[in-house]
Write a protein that holds these residues in place. Structure first.
Motif, PDB file in Angstrom:
ATOM      1  N   LEU A   1      76.473 -82.327   3.491  1.00  0.00           N
ATOM      2  CA  LEU A   1      75.191 -81.623   3.587  1.00  0.00           C
ATOM      3  C   LEU A   1      74.296 -82.253   4.645  1.00  0.00           C
ATOM      4  O   LEU A   1      73.588 -81.548   5.380  1.00  0.00           O
ATOM      5  N   ILE A   2      74.330 -83.568   4.743  1.00  0.00           N
ATOM      6  CA  ILE A   2      73.503 -84.272   5.735  1.00  0.00           C
ATOM      7  C   ILE A   2      74.078 -84.078   7.137  1.00  0.00           C
ATOM      8  O   ILE A   2      73.378 -83.686   8.067  1.00  0.00           O
ATOM      9  N   ALA A   3      75.374 -84.354   7.286  1.00  0.00           N
ATOM     10  CA  ALA A   3      76.000 -84.258   8.608  1.00  0.00           C
ATOM     11  C   ALA A   3      76.031 -82.822   9.119  1.00  0.00           C
ATOM     12  O   ALA A   3      76.000 -82.593  10.333  1.00  0.00           O
ATOM     13  N   GLY A   4      76.077 -81.859   8.199  1.00  0.00           N
ATOM     14  CA  GLY A   4      76.204 -80.462   8.584  1.00  0.00           C
ATOM     15  C   GLY A   4      74.896 -79.739   8.793  1.00  0.00           C
ATOM     16  O   GLY A   4      74.863 -78.496   8.740  1.00  0.00           O
ATOM     17  N   ASN A   5      73.827 -80.482   9.043  1.00  0.00           N
ATOM     18  CA  ASN A   5      72.524 -79.870   9.310  1.00  0.00           C
ATOM     19  C   ASN A   5      71.767 -80.710  10.319  1.00  0.00           C
ATOM     20  O   ASN A   5      71.946 -81.935  10.368  1.00  0.00           O
ATOM     21  N   PRO A   6      70.901 -80.090  11.122  1.00  0.00           N
ATOM     22  CA  PRO A   6      70.067 -80.878  12.032  1.00  0.00           C
ATOM     23  C   PRO A   6      69.068 -81.696  11.230  1.00  0.00           C
ATOM     24  O   PRO A   6      68.762 -81.358  10.077  1.00  0.00           O
ATOM     25  N   PRO A   7      68.565 -82.795  11.767  1.00  0.00           N
ATOM     26  CA  PRO A   7      67.679 -83.686  11.010  1.00  0.00           C
ATOM     27  C   PRO A   7      66.530 -82.979  10.309  1.00  0.00           C
ATOM     28  O   PRO A   7      66.203 -83.315   9.166  1.00  0.00           O
ATOM     29  N   GLU A   8      65.935 -81.987  10.946  1.00  0.00           N
ATOM     30  CA  GLU A   8      64.768 -81.331  10.349  1.00  0.00           C
ATOM     31  C   GLU A   8      65.136 -80.425   9.170  1.00  0.00           C
ATOM     32  O   GLU A   8      64.254 -80.011   8.415  1.00  0.00           O
ATOM     33  N   ARG A   9      66.431 -80.146   8.962  1.00  0.00           N
ATOM     34  CA  ARG A   9      66.827 -79.253   7.861  1.00  0.00           C
ATOM     35  C   ARG A   9      67.637 -79.964   6.783  1.00  0.00           C
ATOM     36  O   ARG A   9      68.063 -79.336   5.810  1.00  0.00           O
TER      37      ARG A   9
END
Length: 383
Positions: free
Chosen positions: A59-67
């Motif tokens: 979930l963390i790696a698969g989203n840009p930092p702001e999302r």
């Protein structure tokens, strides 16, 4: 300590890694840890996880930092939403949040999960595995995890995982060989099936087939991906936030229920302390070898054997910040499958508060001395 800011100290490291244990419903604690890290501007570049830790890592790696925080919150709200008695559960929780009432509420929630599963995660099979044809998924598991794939595809951008700058490593167990296996974006493309394989805990969940091999939850072999990260580290200096959901330390059991709880703690803590102690010893040994090699006569320094030793003794600095979830007094053996919304929010809040309190010890973030190489700092708690 000096006037250096927290981010200045973080930037002294070549890599920041976030290492996440498995633990089912307890994984909301890891989401809270990540939220606190993000609040302080700390952005991991390497995520390693097993089971629910693998899901959080994806979930963390698969989203840009702001999302990333929104993706974590969306996932956890989806799988912890009350699917059985809806608003009544929230109403009852207000009057049963403490003491024996809370114990009963948690037990009721866990029983509900066993009976009807969790939305967006898993559902009970209509046919008992004892009655299903041998060799089928229905014959080898009690629940169907198809809903998890749809949830992952909803909240995780796998193109970003495979094309981004954040490394992702997911631990699983090969059912046929019994060996631990890591799916790693440094070597292969990661898809929903790899995340599901890391969390395919038997006999509840079915093994996941990938390229002709079948995989179970990585916690079957080792629930802690720390050793993998330490073995794979090729950086000069690395800061590791190790987030455990099971504590190796505990009280002597006094009844059969506490025996079951303690057994689960010991099994899934997976000797994290042993891993950190061995890493520290190995690094000291490497440092000593490197120092000794510098004292060799000039005519020996170019020998092939010396070159091999020099590579093996390559100096590295590893700082491990070890956060451990501490069970509440009303939680029992079912705490890894008690998915109530109330408990999820408590776990999340605990992770956020524990991490924020730990980061106030900024001296812990300093690079370890070369003579030591590897240091470990345990979760800070007010005495």
């Amino acid at each position: 300590m000096s006037g250096r800011s927290l981010l200045d100290m973080i930037q002294a490291y070549d890599c920041v890694a976030l290492v996440l244990q498995g633990g089912g419903a307890l994984g909301a604690y890891q989401a809270g840890v990540f939220e606190a890290l993000a609040d302080h501007g700390i952005e991991p570049r390497w995520l390693a996880g097993v089971s629910i830790g693998a899901i959080n890592a994806a979930l963390i790696a698969g989203n840009p930092p702001e999302r990333r925080r929104d993706a974590l919150r969306g996932f956890w709200q989806t799988i912890s939403s009350p699917a059985f008695w809806g608003p009544m559960e929230r109403f009852v929780a207000q009057f049963m949040a403490e003491g024996d009432g809370r114990v009963a509420l948690n037990q009721l929630s866990a029983t509900k999960t066993l009976l009807i599963g969790q939305p967006g995660f898993f559902a009970p099979r209509l046919l008992s595995p004892f009655l299903a044809p041998p060799g089928t998924a229905e014959a080898t598991s009690f629940y169907d995890t198809t809903p998890l794939r749809a949830t992952l595809e909803r909240f995780v951008d796998f193109a970003r995982i495979n094309g981004g700058k954040t490394r992702l490593s997911l631990g699983a167990a090969n059912v046929r060989t019994g060996n631990s296996v890591y799916f790693d974006t440094a070597r292969q493309r990661i898809g929903p099936e790899h995340v599901m394989a890391s969390g395919a805990l038997p006999p509840g969940f079915p093994a996941i087939e990938i390229e002709g091999e079948h995989y179970w939850d990585g916690g079957v072999v080792s629930n802690t991906p720390l050793q993998y990260v330490l073995d794979e580290n090729r950086q000069r200096a690395m800061l590791v936030f190790q987030v455990d959901l099971w504590s190796a330390r505990g009280e002597l059991p006094r009844d059969i229920i506490s025996v079951m709880e303690r057994r689960k703690d010991i099994t899934y803590s997976s000797r994290t302390r042993l891993n950190t102690d061995v890493a520290a010893y190995q690094q000291k040994l490497c440092n000593n070898i490197a120092t000794l090699l510098e004292k060799l006569p000039a005519e020996l320094r170019d020998a092939p054997e010396v070159a091999a030793l020099r590579e093996a003794a390559r100096p590295a600095l590893v700082n491990i910040i070890h956060l451990i979830y501490r069970r509440k007094n009303y939680e029992g053996d079912n705490r890894d499958y008690e998915f109530s919304e109330l408990t999820m929010r408590e776990h999340w809040r605990s992770g956020r508060e524990d991490t924020a309190a730990t980061l106030r010890h900024q001296d812990w973030l300093a690079l370890p001395p070369h003579a030591t190489g590897t240091v470990t700092h345990d979760l800070w708690r007010k005495p």
